[in-house]
Design a protein around this motif. Structure first.
Motif, PDB file in Angstrom:
ATOM      1  N   ALA A  98     -49.473 -59.160  24.192  1.00 32.59           N
ATOM      2  CA  ALA A  98     -49.770 -59.653  22.844  1.00 32.59           C
ATOM      3  C   ALA A  98     -49.809 -58.474  21.877  1.00 32.59           C
ATOM      4  CB  ALA A  98     -51.100 -60.387  22.824  1.00 32.59           C
ATOM      5  N   ARG A  99     -49.211 -58.668  20.715  1.00 31.79           N
ATOM      6  CA  ARG A  99     -49.212 -57.650  19.669  1.00 31.79           C
ATOM      7  C   ARG A  99     -49.622 -58.323  18.368  1.00 31.79           C
ATOM      8  NH1 ARG A  99     -48.953 -55.081  23.513  1.00 31.79           N
ATOM      9  NH2 ARG A  99     -47.534 -53.389  24.124  1.00 31.79           N
ATOM     10  N   PHE A 100     -50.467 -57.648  17.599  1.00 31.29           N
ATOM     11  CA  PHE A 100     -50.968 -58.212  16.358  1.00 31.29           C
ATOM     12  C   PHE A 100     -50.608 -57.329  15.171  1.00 31.29           C
ATOM     13  CE2 PHE A 100     -53.647 -59.665  19.818  1.00 31.29           C
ATOM     14  CZ  PHE A 100     -53.634 -61.039  19.618  1.00 31.29           C
ATOM     15  N   GLY A 101     -50.307 -57.968  14.040  1.00 28.31           N
ATOM     16  CA  GLY A 101     -49.952 -57.247  12.834  1.00 28.31           C
ATOM     17  C   GLY A 101     -51.121 -56.429  12.297  1.00 28.31           C
ATOM     18  N   SER A 102     -50.819 -55.525  11.371  1.00 24.05           N
ATOM     19  CA  SER A 102     -51.829 -54.603  10.858  1.00 24.05           C
ATOM     20  C   SER A 102     -52.962 -55.329  10.139  1.00 24.05           C
ATOM     21  CB  SER A 102     -51.167 -53.592   9.913  1.00 24.05           C
ATOM     22  OG  SER A 102     -50.518 -54.271   8.836  1.00 24.05           O
ATOM     23  N   ARG A 103     -52.677 -56.496   9.572  1.00 27.49           N
ATOM     24  CA  ARG A 103     -53.731 -57.255   8.901  1.00 27.49           C
ATOM     25  C   ARG A 103     -54.639 -57.949   9.910  1.00 27.49           C
ATOM     26  NH1 ARG A 103     -52.949 -62.323   4.578  1.00 27.49           N
ATOM     27  NH2 ARG A 103     -55.173 -62.847   4.464  1.00 27.49           N
ATOM     28  N   VAL A 104     -54.103 -58.260  11.063  1.00 27.33           N
ATOM     29  CA  VAL A 104     -54.848 -59.020  12.069  1.00 27.33           C
ATOM     30  C   VAL A 104     -55.648 -58.119  13.001  1.00 27.33           C
ATOM     31  CG1 VAL A 104     -54.638 -60.684  13.960  1.00 27.33           C
ATOM     32  CG2 VAL A 104     -53.106 -60.827  11.989  1.00 27.33           C
ATOM     33  N   GLU A 105     -55.074 -57.016  13.408  1.00 26.92           N
ATOM     34  CA  GLU A 105     -55.665 -56.149  14.424  1.00 26.92           C
ATOM     35  C   GLU A 105     -57.135 -55.809  14.167  1.00 26.92           C
ATOM     36  OE1 GLU A 105     -55.808 -54.475  17.955  1.00 26.92           O
ATOM     37  OE2 GLU A 105     -53.873 -55.210  17.216  1.00 26.92           O
ATOM     38  N   PRO A 106     -57.544 -55.487  12.925  1.00 22.82           N
ATOM     39  CA  PRO A 106     -58.955 -55.147  12.708  1.00 22.82           C
ATOM     40  C   PRO A 106     -59.919 -56.300  12.992  1.00 22.82           C
ATOM     41  CG  PRO A 106     -57.602 -54.392  10.873  1.00 22.82           C
ATOM     42  CD  PRO A 106     -56.747 -55.296  11.701  1.00 22.82           C
ATOM     43  N   HIS A 107     -59.410 -57.516  13.048  1.00 19.44           N
ATOM     44  CA  HIS A 107     -60.273 -58.681  13.236  1.00 19.44           C
ATOM     45  C   HIS A 107     -60.322 -59.182  14.681  1.00 19.44           C
ATOM     46  CE1 HIS A 107     -60.832 -58.964   8.922  1.00 19.44           C
ATOM     47  NE2 HIS A 107     -59.525 -58.870   8.770  1.00 19.44           N
ATOM     48  N   ILE A 108     -59.599 -58.530  15.581  1.00 15.45           N
ATOM     49  CA  ILE A 108     -59.619 -58.946  16.982  1.00 15.45           C
ATOM     50  C   ILE A 108     -61.019 -58.804  17.597  1.00 15.45           C
ATOM     51  CG2 ILE A 108     -58.679 -58.523  19.284  1.00 15.45           C
ATOM     52  CD1 ILE A 108     -56.803 -59.989  17.329  1.00 15.45           C
ATOM     53  N   PRO A 109     -61.782 -57.756  17.281  1.00 18.98           N
ATOM     54  CA  PRO A 109     -63.153 -57.712  17.817  1.00 18.98           C
ATOM     55  C   PRO A 109     -63.997 -58.912  17.395  1.00 18.98           C
ATOM     56  CG  PRO A 109     -62.501 -55.531  17.062  1.00 18.98           C
ATOM     57  CD  PRO A 109     -61.424 -56.483  16.605  1.00 18.98           C
ATOM     58  N   ALA A 110     -63.850 -59.373  16.148  1.00 21.35           N
ATOM     59  CA  ALA A 110     -64.597 -60.551  15.696  1.00 21.35           C
ATOM     60  C   ALA A 110     -64.154 -61.787  16.459  1.00 21.35           C
ATOM     61  CB  ALA A 110     -64.398 -60.752  14.194  1.00 21.35           C
ATOM     62  N   LEU A 111     -62.849 -61.887  16.735  1.00 17.43           N
ATOM     63  CA  LEU A 111     -62.335 -63.009  17.519  1.00 17.43           C
ATOM     64  C   LEU A 111     -62.917 -62.976  18.929  1.00 17.43           C
ATOM     65  CD1 LEU A 111     -60.415 -65.409  17.990  1.00 17.43           C
ATOM     66  CD2 LEU A 111     -58.612 -63.732  18.495  1.00 17.43           C
ATOM     67  N   ARG A 112     -62.892 -61.814  19.551  1.00 18.65           N
ATOM     68  CA  ARG A 112     -63.456 -61.684  20.899  1.00 18.65           C
ATOM     69  C   ARG A 112     -64.934 -62.073  20.912  1.00 18.65           C
ATOM     70  NH1 ARG A 112     -60.966 -58.833  25.019  1.00 18.65           N
ATOM     71  NH2 ARG A 112     -58.961 -57.856  24.538  1.00 18.65           N
ATOM     72  N   ALA A 113     -65.670 -61.611  19.904  1.00 21.78           N
ATOM     73  CA  ALA A 113     -67.099 -61.922  19.845  1.00 21.78           C
ATOM     74  C   ALA A 113     -67.315 -63.423  19.712  1.00 21.78           C
ATOM     75  CB  ALA A 113     -67.749 -61.178  18.680  1.00 21.78           C
ATOM     76  N   GLY A 114     -66.495 -64.079  18.886  1.00 18.33           N
ATOM     77  CA  GLY A 114     -66.601 -65.526  18.736  1.00 18.33           C
ATOM     78  C   GLY A 114     -66.294 -66.249  20.032  1.00 18.33           C
ATOM     79  N   ILE A 115     -65.261 -65.797  20.736  1.00 21.01           N
ATOM     80  CA  ILE A 115     -64.905 -66.398  22.024  1.00 21.01           C
ATOM     81  C   ILE A 115     -66.066 -66.266  23.003  1.00 21.01           C
ATOM     82  CG2 ILE A 115     -63.446 -66.065  24.071  1.00 21.01           C
ATOM     83  CD1 ILE A 115     -61.146 -65.386  22.089  1.00 21.01           C
ATOM     84  N   GLU A 116     -66.651 -65.087  23.065  1.00 16.95           N
ATOM     85  CA  GLU A 116     -67.696 -64.849  24.054  1.00 16.95           C
ATOM     86  C   GLU A 116     -68.996 -65.583  23.715  1.00 16.95           C
ATOM     87  OE1 GLU A 116     -67.475 -60.568  24.406  1.00 16.95           O
ATOM     88  OE2 GLU A 116     -65.347 -60.794  24.959  1.00 16.95           O
ATOM     89  N   ARG A 117     -69.192 -65.898  22.441  1.00 15.43           N
ATOM     90  CA  ARG A 117     -70.368 -66.698  22.069  1.00 15.43           C
ATOM     91  C   ARG A 117     -70.236 -68.142  22.538  1.00 15.43           C
ATOM     92  NH1 ARG A 117     -70.465 -63.424  17.357  1.00 15.43           N
ATOM     93  NH2 ARG A 117     -69.079 -64.833  16.197  1.00 15.43           N
ATOM     94  N   HIS A 118     -69.006 -68.602  22.724  1.00 15.67           N
ATOM     95  CA  HIS A 118     -68.785 -70.016  23.059  1.00 15.67           C
ATOM     96  C   HIS A 118     -68.153 -70.187  24.439  1.00 15.67           C
ATOM     97  CE1 HIS A 118     -69.960 -71.210  19.029  1.00 15.67           C
ATOM     98  NE2 HIS A 118     -69.238 -70.206  18.578  1.00 15.67           N
ATOM     99  N   MET A 119     -68.314 -69.210  25.295  1.00 14.93           N
ATOM    100  CA  MET A 119     -67.707 -69.223  26.622  1.00 14.93           C
ATOM    101  C   MET A 119     -68.656 -69.840  27.635  1.00 14.93           C
ATOM    102  SD  MET A 119     -66.361 -65.902  28.790  1.00 14.93           S
ATOM    103  CE  MET A 119     -65.405 -65.273  27.410  1.00 14.93           C
TER     104      MET A 119
END
Length: 265
Positions: free
Chosen positions: A170-191
Motif C-alpha cells: 500500500a502506498r499513500f499520497g503526500s496528503r494522506v500519509e500524515p493521517h495514517i497514524p490517526a487511521l490506525r488509532a481509530g482502527i485499534e479503538r474499534h478492534m
C-alpha cells in the motif's frame, strides 16, 4: 455518538445470516466444519462465489502456515495480520467474505474484526481533517505497481465503502500519509477479537468490515470464500453515511468477544 457493534448470536440459519448482514454487515456463524458446509452456506444466502488467486477449483481457499515469505502471501504464515479488506488491489473487490475455522491453533490466532463505519464516525467526530484526506479519490495505491488507485473511504449515492491494507503493498499520497497514524488509532479503538474455534467463523461485508488475526502457535486451518451477492438486499456494500444508528442495531455483548487492545505485531 452511538456506534454499531457486532451481533451477539451465532447461527447458520439463512434468515439469521441475512438479517445480521442487513443490520450490521456482519454475521457470526457456527456449525460450519468444512469447505462443503461453507459452500452450502454461501448458496443458502444467495451468494455467488468469486474465485481467488489462491483458491481451489471450488472457490475455497485453505489458509494455513506454509512458511510463505512474500508480502502478498502473508496469510500463509503464523504471523499476525493487521485488519484489512480483501482484494484491495482490484478495481471491484468481492462484496462478501466467508471465513470459518477448520482447525483451531494451540495458542492465539483470534480473528480481529473492525467495523469501518465505527472508524469513519470516529474520525468524522474527532479528526475530520484526517477523514477528508482519507476520502480523496485516487489518493492511495493498493496492491503494488499493478494495483488499484483509490481512496480509503469512498462515497457513492450516500453509501460509504472502505478499502484498506497497511502493509508494504500500500502506498499513500503526500496528503494522506500524515493521517495514517490517526487511521490506525481509530482502527485499534474499534478492534474486537473473536476466538478461533473449530466450526465457527463469520460472513462479512468486505466493503464495510476490516478483518485480521493475531499470531498463533500450532496448526491453524481456515477455510475462506470470497463472493458477491446475487441480490441487492443481501449486502449494502458499505454503510450509510448518516451518523444515526441503523434500525435494530444494539450494543455489543462483551461475552462473545473482547476489545483487542494493543495490536499484536
Amino acid at each position: 455518538m452511538v456506534l454499531p457493534d457486532v451481533p451477539v448470536r451465532r447461527s447458520t440459519a439463512s434468515v439469521d445470516v441475512l438479517a445480521d448482514l442487513a443490520r450490521t454487515g456482519l454475521s457470526l456463524v457456527d456449525a460450519v466444519p468444512d469447505p462443503v458446509s461453507l459452500l452450502a452456506l454461501a448458496r443458502c444466502i444467495g451468494a455467488v462465489v468469486v474465485p481467488h488467486r489462491d483458491s481451489g477449483p471450488d472457490g475455497v481457499t485453505v489458509i494455513e502456515d506454509r512458511g510463505a515469505s512474500a508480502a502478498a502471501l502473508a496469510g500463509f504464515t503464523c504471523a499476525s495480520l493487521y485488519p484489512h479488506t480483501d482484494r484491495s488491489g482490484v478495481v471491484d473487490p468481492p462484496g462478501l467474505l466467508f471465513t470459518v475455522c477448520g482447525r483451531e491453533p494451540t495458542e492465539g490466532g483470534e480473528s480481529l474484526l473492525v467495523d469501518g463505519r465505527a472508524v469513519y464516525l470516529d474520525l468524522e467526530e474527532n479528526d475530520p481533517e484526517a477523514l477528508a484526506a482519507l476520502s480523496v479519490p485516487s489518493s492511495a495505491l493498493f496492491g503494488g505497481a499493478d494495483g488499484c488507485l483509490a481512496s480509503v473511504f469512498a462515497t457513492t449515492n450516500d453509501v460509504v465503502s472502505i478499502r484498506l491494507r497497511l502493509d508494504s503493498l500500500a502506498r499513500f499520497g503526500s496528503r494522506v500519509e500524515p493521517h495514517i497514524p490517526a487511521l490506525r488509532a481509530g482502527i485499534e479503538r474499534h478492534m474486537w477479537a473473536v476466538p478461533a474455534r473449530s466450526g465457527t467463523g463469520y460472513v462479512l461485508d468486505n466493503r464495510r468490515w476490516l478483518h485480521g488475526r493475531r499470531s498463533y502457535v500450532g496448526p491453524r486451518v481456515i477455510y475462506r470464500i470470497t463472493a458477491d451477492a446475487s441480490r441487492s438486499d443481501i449486502v449494502m456494500g458499505g454503510f450509510p453515511r448518516s451518523m444515526d444508528t441503523q434500525p435494530g442495531e444494539s450494543r455489543f455483548d462483551h461475552s462473545i468477544g473482547r476489545n483487542a487492545g494493543e495490536y499484536e505485531s
